[in-house]
Design an enzyme around this catalytic site. Structure first.
Site, PDB file in Angstrom:
ATOM      1  CB  SER A 708      30.716  -9.487  32.554  1.00 57.19           C
ATOM      2  OG  SER A 708      31.795  -8.582  32.490  1.00 57.19           O
ATOM      3  CE  LYS A 751      34.793 -11.521  33.654  1.00 55.58           C
ATOM      4  NZ  LYS A 751      33.359 -11.487  33.283  1.00 55.58           N
TER       5      LYS A 751
END
Length: 812
Positions: A708, A751
């Site tokens: 990611s 996140k």
């Protein structure tokens, strides 16, 4: 109540009725004409009615209520046929109620209710019954009397003088009402009997009711006779055994082993085990009774029987299926966490509906023999530490009215901890599952298996594999512990497991659980939790009164932003506790009496801030070659910095920062993408041939892996080569391909929450992750600008430009 004087009752007046009657509603009883019935009056309006009748009137209307549960029925709730009566005797009880004897005189029909206060009054009409005079009536009366006499003989509860007086009545109507008055009839049958006009019809209906009662009494008598014969047999055996014991005591043959065997036999009977377990217990008891106490196996069998007889084979805790109560308990114990609360309420609603419709569901079709009905539920709470996973289990138990038991699975390596040891081993015991059920003394508790992702396996077995049977609703009704060797029903246990990371849970075990993800809290949620839960708890733990210490909202915000950076609230509670202890010290020294912690006094209490927030990120990204990424960790989301630098060299590429294989491959793919797009990105083509590049991800002691960070690494490389600084308020996440495509990643909610905690206001996400924003609270979605991309080229206009003020811009 004194004995009824029937001669005195016969002299009561039966004419000169008034136009209106006070109506006394009756609950669950019907008063017939020509009968005397004792009543108890406790409602205020009914007491007022009786007092007025005693003072001035003579008659009262007695009408039954259709619903006996109503304490103050309205006129619409009453039958229209009743009896007119007089009050014969009256007694005031010490508890304020009135006990009276009323004499029914005549049958009446209510025409109209004219008053409801202070009590009900109505106009009425006499409704005399038709009394036939023929042979059929005589036959019916004789049949009724014979049935009544037979029932009185079976029950023995009606005095002989009452039976004789009723059998001596010559009036058929009086016989009907007197016999019905001494029978256990339902309200509907009693009222129907009163409403019939023909005496012959009344007699026929009464005969049917008496025949039904006779059948019930005869069946009951048969059951009693059978039970009595069984009891006689048991008693005879008991007396013989007692005599045998007395003889043995006299001869000196009675020993401790026999007494212990008798004690275990009684425990086996009381335990109400399954047939299989009872058979095994009796078999082992027979072996025990033949062994001397000095035998090595004697203690093993005794311990085994002790475990068998003390397990909760049939002990169940009744569920509290009140949905509103459960919602109130969950809301009182935990703020937010709506997904978990709704799942528990759904379970309660389904269980309540199944119980209410059990008969209807069974009538719809045969039982499904392929898949058994599920009674319990198996949930898995996944989330970072400190968000309330464990405490949720205790709240769920309290909302259900069940007992709560918790066992930690962290660090367990031995399969026997779950399934138990074989009895052949010295010191063998059942596994933790049955040990916990024995302590809680019920077989349907809320059972929390904490830290299921911390299980380990070695040469002693795999505990996670042993849990497959425990957490499988198709198998746990016959859970077989290695120690017991008989099936134990775990199907009604509500199992709740907790984990920080699902990657460590084996796929077959994970498939058996319903996963509910619990993400970190927003700043506003943390403030609400602190005000509603953490501060009151810390005040109590530190001996402070509510009026001695208060926290302003600004002070809590300062503690959250400058002294904690976590998904949960454990560190926040520790910081609040630290403030409380400092205040307690000053109060003990007599320096303070009452304190309000404001924003300005937080640093005085807690010292230098541990986190700098947005200023730190802005200062770090002012140098070209640094980009801010977002990472998911088992403890929640976090900010990730990717630093790139160069030095003269020969096109070498170095990676540091405890990067995993996947992340290293992602970095190499990012470098290849940048080098393949040098012209399109307006970069120096000779730069890579003359320089070595080094990419470092700080916090090198913490392992990092995953794809990611791909677009973050690309951004850092472009910033390095172009000598342009990346926007300081910008964070990003997404996988990059060699063609520049931005692929979706996981952990979006965690996140974004991490970005919000750090004060970032712009986040770049893959376009396929746009749907994940629905999981975020509205306040987070409104405070952050989201930029979505399919290709990295879409991001070039925003990475280095000035921040925009528009919200939720979707960049194509």
């Amino acid at each position: 109540m004194s004995k009824i004087d029937w001669k005195e009752i016969d002299k009561l007046p039966v004419s000169e009725y008034p136009d209106q009657l006070p109506i006394l509603p009756l609950r669950g009883v019907v008063v017939y004409p020509q009968t005397a019935v004792p009543l108890t009056v406790g409602q205020p309006r009914s007491i007022r009615l009786i007092e007025d009748v005693q003072a001035g009137g003579h008659y009262v209307g007695l009408v039954a209520s259709r619903d006996p549960s109503l304490e103050n029925p309205d006129p619409d709730d009453l039958y229209t046929t009743g009896s007119i009566a007089t009050v014969h005797r009256l007694f005031r009880a010490p508890d304020g109620t009135i006990r009276l004897l009323v004499q029914g005189i005549d049958r009446i029909t209510i025409r109209e209710f004219v008053e409801t206060k202070p009590y009900i009054r109505a106009t009425f009409s006499r409704a005399p019954e038709t009394v036939e005079d023929d042979i059929e009536i005589e036959a019916l009366v004789r049949n009724v009397r014979e049935q009544f006499e037979y029932i009185a003989g079976l029950t023995g509860s009606i005095p002989e003088e009452i039976v004789s007086s009723i059998l001596g009545l010559e009036d058929p109507l009086a016989s009907v009402y007197s016999i019905a008055n001494f029978q256990r009839l339902t309200l509907e049958d009693s009222q129907a009997l009163l409403e019939l006009n023909s005496t012959a019809e009344k007699l026929k209906k009464l005969i049917g009711l008496l025949v039904h009662e006779t059948e019930i009494l005869e069946i009951g008598q048969k059951i009693q006779d059978q039970a009595r014969s069984e009891i006689d047999k048991v008693q005879r055996e008991y007396f013989l055994r007692e005599q045998l014991k007395a003889i043995q005591r006299e001869l000196g043959d009675m020993d401790q082993e026999a007494a212990e065997a008798d004690e275990f036999r009684a425990k086996i009977t009381e335990a109400r085990m399954s047939p299989e377990a009872e058979k095994q217990a009796l078999y082992e008891l027979d072996r025990l009774s033949r062994l001397p106490s000095a035998a090595a196996e004697y203690g093993v069998i005794r311990t085994y029987l002790d475990w068998l007889t003390t397990l909760p084979w049939s002990a169940l805790t009744e569920d509290n299926l009140d949905i509103h109560h459960a919602r109130a308990v969950l809301d009182a114990d935990h703020y937010a966490l709506e997904d978990v609360k709704e799942r528990i309420l759904e379970y309660l609603a389904v269980r309540k509906l199944r119980l209410e419709r059990r008969e209807a569901l069974e009538a719809e079709g045969p039982e499904d023999y392929i898949r058994r009905a599920r009674e319990g539920v198996i949930l898995c709470f996944v989330g970072p530490p400190g968000v309330g996973k464990t405490s949720l289990g205790r709240s769920i138990a309290r909302s259900l009215g069940r007992k709560f038991i918790r066992t930690s699975l962290g660090g367990i390596r031995d399969e026997a901890e779950i399934r138990g040891h074989r009895r052949t081993y010295i010191g063998a015991l059942p596994g933790r599952i049955l040990q916990a059920l024995r302590r809680v003394e019920t077989r349907n508790p809320v059972f929390m298996l904490d830290e299921i992702d911390k299980l380990n396996s070695d040469y002693r077995g795999d505990p996670a594999s042993a849990l497959l049977e425990v957490l499988d609703p198709e198998q746990n009704a016959e859970f077989r512990d290695h120690y017991l060797e008989v099936g134990f029903d775990l199907s009604q246990v509500m199992f709740i497991t907790t984990a920080n990371l699902l990657d460590l849970v084996p796929a077959p075990l994970l498939d058996r659980m319903e996963v509910i993800r619990i993400s970190g809290y927003t700043e506003r949620e943390k403030i609400a939790i602190a005000q509603g839960y953490l501060i009151p708890r810390q005040l109590r733990e530190n001996g402070l009164m509510k009026d001695e210490l208060a926290f302003s909202e600004n002070s809590l915000q300062a503690i959250i932003r400058s002294y904690t950076r976590e998904a949960g609230v454990r560190e926040l509670e520790r910081r609040i506790g630290a403030v409380c202890r400092k205040i307690v010290t000053k109060i003990a020294e007599g320096q303070l009496a009452q304190v309000v912690v404001a924003n300005g006094t937080v640093r005085e209490m807690l010292g230098r801030p541990r986190y700098r927030g947005t200023e730190e990120i802005m200062s770090r990204t002012t140098i070209p070659g640094i980009a801010t990424g977002l990472a998911w960790t088992p403890t929640g989301g976090d900010i990730l910095f990717v630093e790139a630098t160069h030095m003269p060299g020969t096109n070498q590429f170095q990676l540091t920062g405890s990067l995993g294989d996947v992340m290293q491959e992602s970095a190499r793919a990012a470098l290849s993408f940048v080098r393949s797009r040098v012209k399109q990105l307006n970069l120096d083509e000779a730069f890579f041939e003359k320089h070595d590049i080094h990419i470092h991800v700080p916090s090198g002691g913490q392992p990092k892996d995953g794809p990611s960070a791909g677009i973050t690494i690309v951004t850092a490389l472009i910033s390095l080569v172009s000598d342009r600084a990346v926007r300081g308020d910008l964070a990003m996440t997404g996988e990059i391909t060699l063609r520049g495509q931005v692929l979706p990643v996981g952990g979006i909610k965690e996140k974004v929450l991490a970005a919000h905690r750090s004060g970032l206001r712009t986040v770049i996400l893959p376009r396929d992750n746009e749907v994940d924003l629905d999981e975020l609270p509205r306040e987070i979605r409104d405070s952050i600008e989201f930029i979505f991309a399919d290709q990295f080229d879409d991001l070039l206009p925003v990475i280095f430009s000035k921040p925009t003020l528009r919200k939720n811009r979707k960049k194509k």
